[in-house]
Design an enzyme around this catalytic site. Structure first.
Site, PDB file in Angstrom:
ATOM      1  N   ARG A   1       0.647  -1.201   0.082  1.00 26.54           N
ATOM      2  CA  ARG A   1      -0.070   0.112  -0.163  1.00 26.54           C
ATOM      3  C   ARG A   1       0.908   1.258   0.198  1.00 26.54           C
ATOM      4  NH1 ARG A   1      -3.186   1.858  -2.629  1.00 26.54           N
ATOM      5  NH2 ARG A   1      -3.966  -0.087  -2.611  1.00 26.54           N
TER       6      ARG A   1
ATOM      7  N   LYS B   1       1.077  25.327  -2.722  1.00 22.71           N
ATOM      8  CA  LYS B   1      -0.143  24.517  -2.339  1.00 22.71           C
ATOM      9  C   LYS B   1       0.007  23.169  -2.259  1.00 22.71           C
ATOM     10  CE  LYS B   1      -3.044  28.581  -3.329  1.00 22.71           C
ATOM     11  NZ  LYS B   1      -4.053  29.124  -4.464  1.00 22.71           N
TER      12      LYS B   1
ATOM     13  N   LYS C   1       3.257  39.592  -1.782  1.00 24.60           N
ATOM     14  CA  LYS C   1       1.841  39.477  -2.010  1.00 24.60           C
ATOM     15  C   LYS C   1       0.933  40.597  -1.303  1.00 24.60           C
ATOM     16  CE  LYS C   1       0.568  35.184  -2.162  1.00 24.60           C
ATOM     17  NZ  LYS C   1       0.399  34.794  -3.520  1.00 24.60           N
TER      18      LYS C   1
ATOM     19  N   GLU D   1       3.032  40.398  -6.606  1.00 21.64           N
ATOM     20  CA  GLU D   1       1.820  40.137  -6.946  1.00 21.64           C
ATOM     21  C   GLU D   1       0.839  41.562  -7.113  1.00 21.64           C
ATOM     22  OE1 GLU D   1      -0.793  36.931  -5.094  1.00 21.64           O
ATOM     23  OE2 GLU D   1      -1.557  38.762  -4.108  1.00 21.64           O
TER      24      GLU D   1
ATOM     25  N   ASP E   1      -2.538  38.403 -10.395  1.00 23.44           N
ATOM     26  CA  ASP E   1      -3.508  37.575  -9.849  1.00 23.44           C
ATOM     27  C   ASP E   1      -4.906  37.710 -10.123  1.00 23.44           C
ATOM     28  OD1 ASP E   1      -3.817  35.573  -7.559  1.00 23.44           O
ATOM     29  OD2 ASP E   1      -4.378  37.092  -6.411  1.00 23.44           O
TER      30      ASP E   1
END
Length: 286
Positions: free
Chosen positions: A106, A141, A173, A203, A224
């Protein structure tokens, strides 16, 4: 067909991931099912096969899954990472103690199905925008602890990596800008901090912010959550001044419209958080 990628990840990077996965699966008592149903000295041969067509990734992780349970298990790979295979293709043959083969099964398949799914979907997306200059990149992410192999799987599918971690580059950002006061101040502080070795990307989500960033001298902008129409305007503004990267909820259904705008890069969190596992099985053969 094999996607041309850089050399496979070193075993020293993979071993801790496999050890953690096996430890989680073995729990406090080990594989009680195999202990209960299979004689301790029985030998067996199993085949790893692709039940769907796709791009393979995770062969070394599968090999390590068996080796760390039993160093005497023989693992013979029939493909390498980056190979594109048809449904039914033989990927590897494993031989050895039957109990130990099933104990590692597995963990080996979990790595291969997940990473092959990323590689397969990445390849589909890369192919879908091949007529445009845009290059497909992944994001941060990722599943905690698996980033290095998830990003490797993106490369196996023909994509590129964005930052591997927070220390790779400066990416200013919206919250950095808000706390710093304004976009110009944030860029100026970053430029003073970075020196000549740390790249800076900013960004922006409006054309007004973009103009400010360009005036401040940035060479890479992250556009963005812009519509294709606004993206096209942004690309025109950046021509000869900065590279462009589009981001923000881009999916296989919307990526072509984004690529048509002429952006240099398309960042897709989808590649590591929403792709589908490739169906791969391990079957008894002798």
């Amino acid at each position: 067909m094999t996607v041309k990628i850089e050399p496979a990840l070193d075993e020293v990077l993979l071993k801790p991931l496999v050890e953690a996965a096996l430890t989680e699966d073995l729990g406090r008592r080990g594989d009680v099912t195999s202990q209960a149903t299979i004689p301790a000295d029985m030998q067996a041969q199993l085949q790893i096969k692709a039940r769907q067509a796709g791009v393979i990734c995770g062969i070394d992780l599968a090999r390590l899954s068996f080796a760390l349970i039993d160093a005497q298990i023989e693992f013979v790979a029939h493909v390498v990472d980056g190979d594109q295979v048809a449904a039914g293709s033989l990927l590897a043959v494993v031989r050895g103690n039957a109990r130990n083969l099933l104990t590692a099964e597995r963990t080996a398949l979990n790595f291969m199905t997940h990473l092959s799914g990323i590689a397969t979907d990445t390849k589909k997306i890369v192919d879908s925008v091949a007529e445009y200059p845009a290059q497909i990149t992944c994001t941060r992410k990722t599943i905690p602890g698996l980033r290095i192999v998830q990003k490797y799987a993106v490369r196996c599918g023909g994509g590129r990596n964005h930052r591997l971690g927070l220390d790779d580059a400066i990416l200013i950002k919206d919250n950095h800008i808000a706390i710093a006061g304004d976009i110009t101040s944030a860029i100026k502080q970053a430029q003073e901090f970075a020196g000549h070795l740390i790249p800076i990307e900013v960004e922006v989500d409006t054309l007004e912010q973009l103009e400010q960033a360009l005036d401040a001298g940035v060479s890479l902008v992250l556009l963005d959550n812009m519509s294709p129409e606004i993206l096209s305007q942004a690309v025109a503004m950046c021509k000869g001044r900065a590279k462009t990267e589009a981001s923000g909820g881009i999916t296989p259904e919307t990526v072509q419209a984004v690529a048509k705008t002429g952006v240099d890069f398309i960042a897709m969190g989808y590649l590591t958080h929403s792709t589908t596992a490739l169906d791969i099985g391990l079957d008894f053969s002798a």
